[in-house]
Structure formats: structure tokens, C-alpha cells
Design a protein around this motif. Structure first.
Motif, short mmCIF file in Angstrom:
data_model
loop_
_atom_site.label_atom_id
_atom_site.label_comp_id
_atom_site.label_asym_id
_atom_site.label_seq_id
_atom_site.Cartn_x
_atom_site.Cartn_y
_atom_site.Cartn_z
N THR A 83 43.95 6.25 15.71
CA THR A 83 44.97 5.16 15.31
C THR A 83 45.64 4.25 16.69
O THR A 83 45.76 4.92 17.55
CB THR A 83 46.14 5.55 14.34
N THR A 84 46.10 3.10 16.14
CA THR A 84 46.55 2.33 17.14
C THR A 84 48.00 2.05 17.04
O THR A 84 48.73 1.42 17.81
CB THR A 84 46.12 0.79 17.17
N ASP A 85 48.39 2.95 16.23
CA ASP A 85 49.86 2.70 15.92
C ASP A 85 50.44 3.93 16.77
O ASP A 85 50.46 4.92 16.77
CB ASP A 85 50.15 3.16 14.35
N HIS A 86 51.48 3.30 17.64
CA HIS A 86 52.29 3.94 18.49
C HIS A 86 53.66 4.39 18.18
O HIS A 86 54.33 4.77 18.99
CB HIS A 86 52.24 3.30 19.92
N GLU A 87 54.00 4.08 16.91
CA GLU A 87 55.21 4.28 16.41
C GLU A 87 55.41 5.97 16.07
O GLU A 87 54.40 6.68 15.94
CB GLU A 87 55.47 3.83 15.27
N TYR A 88 56.71 6.43 16.26
CA TYR A 88 56.81 7.80 16.06
C TYR A 88 56.35 8.06 14.68
O TYR A 88 56.75 7.35 13.69
CB TYR A 88 58.43 8.00 16.21
N ASN A 89 55.77 9.25 14.37
CA ASN A 89 55.28 9.65 13.32
C ASN A 89 55.80 11.25 12.92
O ASN A 89 55.37 11.94 13.74
CB ASN A 89 53.70 9.68 13.16
N GLN A 90 56.73 11.54 12.05
CA GLN A 90 57.23 12.49 11.88
C GLN A 90 56.14 13.60 11.49
O GLN A 90 56.37 14.96 11.79
CB GLN A 90 58.59 12.52 10.86
N ASN A 91 55.40 13.24 10.51
CA ASN A 91 54.45 14.35 10.14
C ASN A 91 53.35 14.91 11.17
O ASN A 91 53.19 15.72 11.23
CB ASN A 91 53.52 13.75 9.01
N LYS A 92 53.10 13.92 11.83
CA LYS A 92 52.40 14.32 13.30
C LYS A 92 53.02 15.17 14.21
O LYS A 92 52.65 16.18 14.58
CB LYS A 92 51.74 13.29 13.96
N GLU A 93 54.34 15.01 14.41
CA GLU A 93 55.22 15.63 15.24
C GLU A 93 55.57 17.03 14.57
O GLU A 93 55.28 18.00 15.51
CB GLU A 93 56.66 14.83 15.51
N GLN A 94 55.46 17.24 13.22
CA GLN A 94 55.45 18.57 12.66
C GLN A 94 54.72 19.62 12.78
O GLN A 94 54.45 20.63 13.14
CB GLN A 94 55.95 18.06 11.06
N TYR A 95 53.10 18.90 12.46
CA TYR A 95 51.87 19.46 13.01
C TYR A 95 51.87 19.98 14.57
O TYR A 95 51.48 20.94 14.69
CB TYR A 95 50.72 18.42 12.56
N LEU A 96 52.19 19.08 15.27
CA LEU A 96 52.05 19.40 16.66
C LEU A 96 53.11 20.59 17.03
O LEU A 96 52.75 21.64 17.69
CB LEU A 96 52.29 18.19 17.76
N SER A 97 54.37 20.37 16.66
CA SER A 97 55.22 21.41 16.84
C SER A 97 54.69 22.84 16.17
O SER A 97 54.62 23.99 16.78
CB SER A 97 56.54 21.04 15.95
N GLY A 98 54.16 22.83 14.83
CA GLY A 98 53.85 24.01 14.33
C GLY A 98 52.42 24.54 15.20
O GLY A 98 52.24 25.81 15.39
N TRP A 99 51.32 23.86 15.48
CA TRP A 99 50.45 24.16 16.39
C TRP A 99 50.75 24.90 17.62
O TRP A 99 50.30 25.76 18.05
CB TRP A 99 49.48 23.15 16.47
N GLU A 100 51.72 24.34 18.26
CA GLU A 100 52.04 24.96 19.45
C GLU A 100 52.43 26.36 19.37
O GLU A 100 52.27 27.14 20.33
CB GLU A 100 53.21 24.13 20.32
N LYS A 101 53.46 26.64 18.24
CA LYS A 101 53.70 28.04 17.90
C LYS A 101 52.84 29.06 17.84
O LYS A 101 52.61 30.33 18.19
CB LYS A 101 54.71 28.03 16.66
#
Length: 64
Positions: free
Chosen positions: A46-64
Motif C-alpha cells: 500500500t502507498t498509505d504511510h499513515e500509522y495503522n494500529q492493526n498492522k502494528e498489533q500484528y507486528l508486535s505479536g509476530w515478534e513475540k
């Protein structure tokens, strides 16, 4: 029994969503069995560079 260290690597390619977590868990199991490093790749086209809370939650969960 742990496999000997080898030259293999495991890469899991995921997209944001509930299936990504399951794929990462399976890749993690394989990497432990093989004694290989695990790499997780995600591509956001996507070209949307705005903060996306859903994506951040996935990334945080994946790192664990």
C-alpha cells in the motif's frame, strides 16, 4: 532430539492478518526441529504511510 546445526534457513512470508500468526508458528516449529534460523518477511504494497494500529498489533505479536 535436536537436529544438528546445518546450513538451512526457514523463511515465512506473511501478510497482515490472522493467518500470518499460524504460519509463523509453523515456521518456528520447523526451525527448532532443524536447528535453523527463522526469518519472517512481510511486504506492504500500500502507498498509505499513515500509522495503522492493526498492522502494528500484528507486528508486535509476530515478534513475540
Amino acid at each position: 532430539m535436536m537436529a544438528e546445526m546445518n546450513n538451512e534457513s526457514i523463511m515465512v512470508c506473511v501478510h497482515y492478518g490472522p493467518h500470518g500468526q499460524r504460519l509463523i508458528q509453523r515456521g518456528s516449529e520447523l526451525s527448532r526441529l532443524l536447528g535453523a534460523p527463522l526469518y519472517v518477511l512481510t511486504v506492504d504494497a500500500t502507498t498509505d504511510h499513515e500509522y495503522n494500529q492493526n498492522k502494528e498489533q500484528y507486528l508486535s505479536g509476530w515478534e513475540k
